[in-house]
Design an enzyme around this catalytic site. Structure first.
Site, PDB file in Angstrom:
ATOM      1  N   GLU A 168       5.001   1.058  -6.122  1.00 10.46           N
ATOM      2  CA  GLU A 168       4.505   1.842  -4.984  1.00 10.46           C
ATOM      3  C   GLU A 168       5.141   3.230  -4.961  1.00 10.46           C
ATOM      4  O   GLU A 168       4.491   4.213  -4.613  1.00 10.46           O
ATOM      5  CB  GLU A 168       4.783   1.121  -3.662  1.00 10.46           C
ATOM      6  CG  GLU A 168       4.153  -0.271  -3.541  1.00 10.46           C
ATOM      7  CD  GLU A 168       2.669  -0.306  -3.858  1.00 10.46           C
ATOM      8  OE1 GLU A 168       1.961   0.674  -3.547  1.00 10.46           O
ATOM      9  OE2 GLU A 168       2.212  -1.311  -4.444  1.00 10.46           O
ATOM     10  N   MET A 205       0.854  -1.190   0.000  1.00 11.03           N
ATOM     11  CA  MET A 205       0.000   0.000   0.000  1.00 11.03           C
ATOM     12  C   MET A 205       0.885   1.234   0.000  1.00 11.03           C
ATOM     13  O   MET A 205       1.806   1.352   0.801  1.00 11.03           O
ATOM     14  CB  MET A 205      -0.923  -0.030   1.229  1.00 11.03           C
ATOM     15  CG  MET A 205      -1.764   1.224   1.413  1.00 11.03           C
ATOM     16  SD  MET A 205      -2.945   1.486   0.046  1.00 11.03           S
ATOM     17  CE  MET A 205      -3.066   3.270   0.061  1.00 11.03           C
TER      18      MET A 205
HETATM   19 ZN   LIG Z   1      -0.837   0.536  -7.132  1.00 13.12          ZN
END
Ligand SMILES: [Zn+2]
Length: 582
Positions: free
Chosen positions: A154, A119
């Site tokens: 990311e 994330m």
């Molecule tokens: Zn992504």
């Protein structure tokens, strides 16, 4: 977007991280109060805190931004590879977007129990351990590669998504599609020997397969409530999204595309943007009809098959929606067509806006007489999100070009994947597919063989159901295609061999085991038996373990459970997430 100023009260002995660096901390016995610096304007879904027992490794970008990888105690060595990729990624994106990294620091944290792969929280990116940690002793070459891709993905979001945030979840595809695409651009520049763009065709073919189903959805979907968004984190958002961005970038040209991306980043920094805002910037910078073109790809599901027929000195082109069930849909697209003929320096481009069009090829495509060197290939290097169906003469010429080694790796992948899909849809025969496949014997490239493997695995399954009497012969044919590169590589890693060969070995051994190749199965079982007695044996390094595990399972039955029990024991004793996945 809003500014955040966080304060945490946590047990004094724990590490407490947030998006911004610590301003100051005060201690009161077992509890400490940690105050973080105020953030720049940012979206609420990117706010994060991580509290726990961690250690870290640290690096620095060329502009002096501090980068750390946090791991559980005792594992920080395994964070060094991700740290290196992280620092390089921040340096590269700063140049690509012509915009500095917006925060004073970046932390990446390996979390032992984490639902998603990773994330992109602003300045505090969280990962599953397998997506961030790399251990020379117990990790495979493919995990090195996926760590690099995940970190680059990311960190791309720190600009594309975090600095400029989508206006609403409807535009999620752009966030994910772009991050997926640009992560390959980054990894290609760090590790050119990985041929990552050739491997990217895995994503394109995955998306082509899903998107040929009647039940597919457009990449841009109306989202009415944030709770619906989980449903669209799928291969259509990520892989079709990334593939149509690759198609657009290839149509506009790398330099023009990058310049426009940098303008977009500056125009919308610290605020929100819609898909159309990006198209508007690209149109302004390039003068091309980006919005009309891209809307046909993002707002309707599916994609076309281009029918190519040779007539005199022309190739007649016709588009029709491709559906895997063999029916025809009514979709129409603006297709950036590319073609080469006779050689790779004869590229032609055509923006196909109509149902039918003519491609003039003239005489430079080679000699069309029998035994001549004529060939032509559409959708060069698979940059377009469509399939191509060739008439018999063009198909025969392409097979000849394949067997005389005229085609690029990406084009070799394109023709077999298209013919495979067309034969599933009953637009071509399985016999023609098997004939084409036989042209790949002697192939030694990882990415090409990886696609051949996907196709052969599927054919083996289909033939077992559809033509049981022929299934044995078909398996023998498939084994013939994969065996010679497998024998060349053997089971044991060789000093100095390439990253791609290291990945190819387990791919081929696994495929041969699954096709029931006796010699490979026996060798896998032999090595496994030694491994059960000596876990440190060099006969079964992490890369080939899965093939041996599968070989063992080929011999397991309800009356002979010993292999299964031994495997279960290994699973239970493994501390590493990656080993358990194998
Ligand atoms: Zn992504």
């Amino acid at each position: 977007q809003a500014k955040f100023k966080l304060t945490l009260e946590v047990p004094s002995e724990l590490v407490a991280l947030s998006n911004m660096p610590v301003g100051n901390a005060t201690f009161a016995g077992p509890i400490k109060t940690v105050r973080y610096l105020e953030s720049p304007p940012m979206s609420t879904y990117l706010v994060a805190i991580v509290v726990g027992l961690f250690e870290y490794v640290e690096g620095m970008t060329t502009k002096g931004t501090r980068v750390r990888v946090y791991t559980q105690i005792g594992k920080s060595n395994q964070g060094k590879f991700a740290l290196d990729v992280g620092v390089k990624s921040l340096n590269l994106y700063k140049d690509y977007f012509d915009t500095p990294f917006p925060l004073p620091k970046l932390d990446m944290v390996a979390i032992p129990d984490f639902a998603a792969g990773a994330m992109e929280n602003y300045g505090l990116v969280t990962y599953r351990e397998v997506a961030l940690l790399f251990d020379d002793k117990s990790s495979s070459a493919s995990s090195r590669q996926s760590v690099a891709i995940t970190v680059a993905h990311e960190l791309a979001h720190q600009w594309f998504g975090n600095l400029v945030t989508m206006e609403w979840w409807t535009h999620l595809w752009l966030n994910e599609g772009f991050a997926t695409w640009v992560s390959h651009l980054a990894v290609d520049s760090f590790f050119p020997q990985w041929n990552i763009w050739t491997q990217f065709l895995d994503s394109t073919t995955t998306a082509l397969r899903l998107d040929s189903l009647e039940a597919s959805h457009p990449i841009e979907v109306e989202i009415h409530h944030a709770s619906e968004v989980d449903q669209i984190f799928d291969a259509i958002s990520y892989d079709k999204g990334a593939s149509v961005i690759r198609m657009l970038q290839s149509y506009l040209g790398a330099e023009r595309f990058q310049k426009a991306m940098a303008s977009y980043m500056k125009k919308y920094a610290y605020s929100n943007a819609k898909t159309e805002d990006l198209w508007a910037v690209l149109e302004k910078e390039t003068g091309e009809p980006v919005k009309d073109l891209m809307t046909t790809w993002t707002k309707q599901k599916g994609y076309p098959v281009i029918n190519a027929k040779i007539k005199g000195n022309d190739i007649e082109i016709e588009q029709a929606q491709f559906l895997l069930d063999g029916s025809s849909g009514s979709g129409m697209w603006i297709v950036p067509l590319t073609s080469r003929c006779g050689a790779y320096d004869t590229e032609k481009k055509l923006l196909l806006k109509l149902k039918r069009e003519k491609l003039v090829i003239g005489s430079q495509c080679g000699d069309r007489k029998k035994g001549g060197n004529f060939w032509t290939k559409l959708n060069i290097d698979g940059t377009g999100f469509y399939r191509v169906k060739y008439d018999d003469e063009l198909a025969a010429a392409l097979q000849n070009a394949l067997e005389t080694k005229k085609l690029s790796l990406m084009d070799k992948i394109g023709i077999v994947d298209d013919l495979y899909a067309l034969s599933i849809a009953r637009q071509q025969t399985f016999a023609s597919l098997l004939h084409l496949l036989y042209g790949y014997r002697g192939e030694a490239d990882y990415s090409v063989l990886s696609h051949i493997n996907t196709v052969t695995t599927s054919i083996a399954k289909i033939s077992a159901d559809a033509t049981p009497a022929l299934a044995g012969d078909i398996k023998q044919l498939l084994i013939k295609i994969l065996l010679s590169p497998a024998e060349k590589l053997g089971w044991d890693p060789k000093k100095g061999e390439s990253h791609l060969d290291v990945m190819l070995r387990p791919l081929l051994l696994t495929a041969l085991v699954q096709l029931g190749h006796g010699k490979t199965i026996n060798e896998g079982v032999r090595r496994f038996n030694i491994f059960t007695r000596d876990r440190g044996t060099s006969l079964l390094p992490p890369d080939t373990r899965k093939a041996a595990y599968l070989a063992v399972m080929q011999n397991v039955s309800s009356s002979n459970r010993s292999g299964y029990d031994a495997l279960r024991k290994i699973y239970k004793e493994s501390a590493e997430g990656e080993e358990r996945l194998q």
